[in-house]
Design a protein around this motif. Structure first.
Motif, PDB file in Angstrom:
ATOM      1  N   ALA A 138       3.303  -7.947  14.527  1.00 37.09           N
ATOM      2  CA  ALA A 138       2.715  -9.126  13.891  1.00 37.09           C
ATOM      3  C   ALA A 138       3.380 -10.406  14.395  1.00 37.09           C
ATOM      4  CB  ALA A 138       2.844  -9.016  12.372  1.00 37.09           C
ATOM      5  N   VAL A 140      -6.409  -3.032  10.005  1.00 36.09           N
ATOM      6  CA  VAL A 140      -5.587  -4.127  10.541  1.00 36.09           C
ATOM      7  C   VAL A 140      -5.801  -4.269  12.049  1.00 36.09           C
ATOM      8  CG1 VAL A 140      -3.200  -4.790  11.036  1.00 36.09           C
ATOM      9  CG2 VAL A 140      -3.852  -4.106   8.719  1.00 36.09           C
ATOM     10  N   GLU A 154       5.511  -2.622  12.802  1.00 33.08           N
ATOM     11  CA  GLU A 154       4.402  -3.464  12.335  1.00 33.08           C
ATOM     12  C   GLU A 154       4.825  -4.931  12.317  1.00 33.08           C
ATOM     13  OE1 GLU A 154       1.258  -2.711  11.680  1.00 33.08           O
ATOM     14  OE2 GLU A 154       1.522  -0.580  12.029  1.00 33.08           O
ATOM     15  N   TYR A 172      -4.010  -4.510   1.200  1.00 32.17           N
ATOM     16  CA  TYR A 172      -3.313  -3.287   1.555  1.00 32.17           C
ATOM     17  C   TYR A 172      -3.528  -2.231   0.495  1.00 32.17           C
ATOM     18  CZ  TYR A 172      -1.299  -5.999   5.253  1.00 32.17           C
ATOM     19  OH  TYR A 172      -1.162  -6.766   6.369  1.00 32.17           O
ATOM     20  N   HIS A 202       0.942  -9.741   6.916  1.00 33.61           N
ATOM     21  CA  HIS A 202       1.320  -8.421   7.409  1.00 33.61           C
ATOM     22  C   HIS A 202       2.844  -8.274   7.412  1.00 33.61           C
ATOM     23  CE1 HIS A 202       0.046  -4.716   9.286  1.00 33.61           C
ATOM     24  NE2 HIS A 202       0.917  -4.859  10.263  1.00 33.61           N
ATOM     25  N   TYR A 213       4.089  -8.116   3.740  1.00 35.55           N
ATOM     26  CA  TYR A 213       3.802  -6.829   3.125  1.00 35.55           C
ATOM     27  C   TYR A 213       4.813  -5.773   3.570  1.00 35.55           C
ATOM     28  CZ  TYR A 213       1.622  -2.401   2.024  1.00 35.55           C
ATOM     29  OH  TYR A 213       1.403  -1.132   1.546  1.00 35.55           O
ATOM     30  N   HIS A 214       4.996  -5.668   4.878  1.00 38.92           N
ATOM     31  CA  HIS A 214       5.876  -4.615   5.389  1.00 38.92           C
ATOM     32  C   HIS A 214       7.342  -4.890   5.088  1.00 38.92           C
ATOM     33  CE1 HIS A 214       2.884  -2.040   7.150  1.00 38.92           C
ATOM     34  NE2 HIS A 214       2.248  -3.100   7.583  1.00 38.92           N
TER      35      HIS A 214
END
Lengths: 195, 195
Positions: free
Chosen positions: A181, A96, A177, B89, A118, A121-122
């Motif tokens: 982002a 990343v 994260e 991921y 991103h 996802y997190h």
DNA sequence: GAGCTCATGTAAGAAGTTACATGATTTG
DNA sequence: CAAATCATGTAACTTCTTACATGAGCTC
């Protein structure tokens, strides 16, 4: 060797079949360590050969059987030895950040999508881990329940606290994260990409 | 495929030999992506076969030669395609969190050492990345200097900004790791380990 | 000329991924 | 009885690690 220790960690709570382990790697423990079945079954066999676990064939239904593994004293010892050994850090390998460093070559729209993905996802991971913490805190997590069975309140609290603490670490990192982002989205908007 | 893209990323700044790449993986780019020489040389050969880079044998000293690789148009295209593709991921695999979750099995002294090692490791990485950011900001970084040669101020700023941003992301994450480990030290002091 | 840097590999093995494969049991 | 779940694998391949190996060029 971490796969092996993840398996030992699981088996400290109760005996399990390969399939039980596989299921756990898809949820609970899988939120910190994941392995596919094609890695699990052979590793369990190797661990049995090495005397860290012992397998017992138990009937399943009318004709079926399954193999249930229990951790041995040697297994507990090996697991504790790992826990008491200083950690080894691998060199950085962060796809990343690698991408982010070269976004001047990307299309701005793709860069924005990248940061949004991103964040998504997190955010999803945080939801998983928060739910996990909830089931740990209220002891509704079956694996934890088994683990603290017959233990004193102090011991139960200690066991729970370390698990909660581990997941809190995952969450804290994921939050960073996301913040990063979001800064990335601003950057892309301000600077753009390839000219 | 990230190794391949890390190599392409490097070669977008200037032609390099395998050894140049190896050196870069030990410092600058190595702070986000690392690879040993035993991985670099074969991969460069494969990339040449795939037409992403082209190698040219140049003299080195009296009798020696070395092979300098340049990125091709196909290589740039492939690199950009990667940058424009949504990220994938991998499942979580975090040995540090795995350990932390089971510290009730560890000796308190070893647990404390573990967290102290974690703090030390990440502090050292932060120092590396901060130094890296400094050389990017003042353009004393030779690879960056080559990269922005002949570019407009706006383009130079954009190129630099993405790289600084990537390292800032590494630093932010490391700072969270340190804060987490400090909380871990308190936890160990309060709860202890195996009874 | 000794020691460091530059240069480029091979080889064995561990770890992880992806795909393919099969069959029993339980549940709705 | 169909579908989901439980159960257990093999095979091919990619990626990464660790160790071994060699030799030329440069610098003090």
């Amino acid at each position: 060797m971490s796969l092996r220790n993840a398996l030992l960690a699981m088996l400290t709570s109760q005996p399990m079949t390969g399939y039980d382990v596989y299921k756990n790697f898809q949820t609970s423990v899988g939120y910190v360590w994941h392995a596919p079945d094609s890695q699990i079954y052979p590793e369990l066999r190797r661990m049995e050969q090495d005397g860290l676990i012992s397998g017992e064939t138990v009937p399943w239904g009318k004709r079926g059987t399954k193999k249930r593994y229990s951790i041995t004293d040697a297994g507990v010892e090996s697991f504790q030895e790992w826990l008491n050994t200083p950690p080894e850090y691998q060199r950085e390998r962060d796809p990343v950040r690698l991408r982010a460093a070269y976004l001047e070559w990307a299309e701005p729209a793709a860069s924005a999508d990248f940061f949004r993905a991103h964040i998504e996802y997190h955010s999803a991971r945080i939801a998983d881990w928060e739910e996990m913490i909830r089931t740990l805190r209220d002891h509704s997590n079956p694996t934890l329940a088994r683990r603290i069975e017959g233990k004193s309140d102090e011991e139960a609290e200690r066991i729970t606290a370390y698990k909660v603490f581990a997941y809190e670490g995952m969450i804290a990192r994921a939050e960073v994260e996301i913040a990063w982002a979001e800064k990335g989205l601003e950057l892309v908007e301000r600077l753009g990409g390839q000219s």
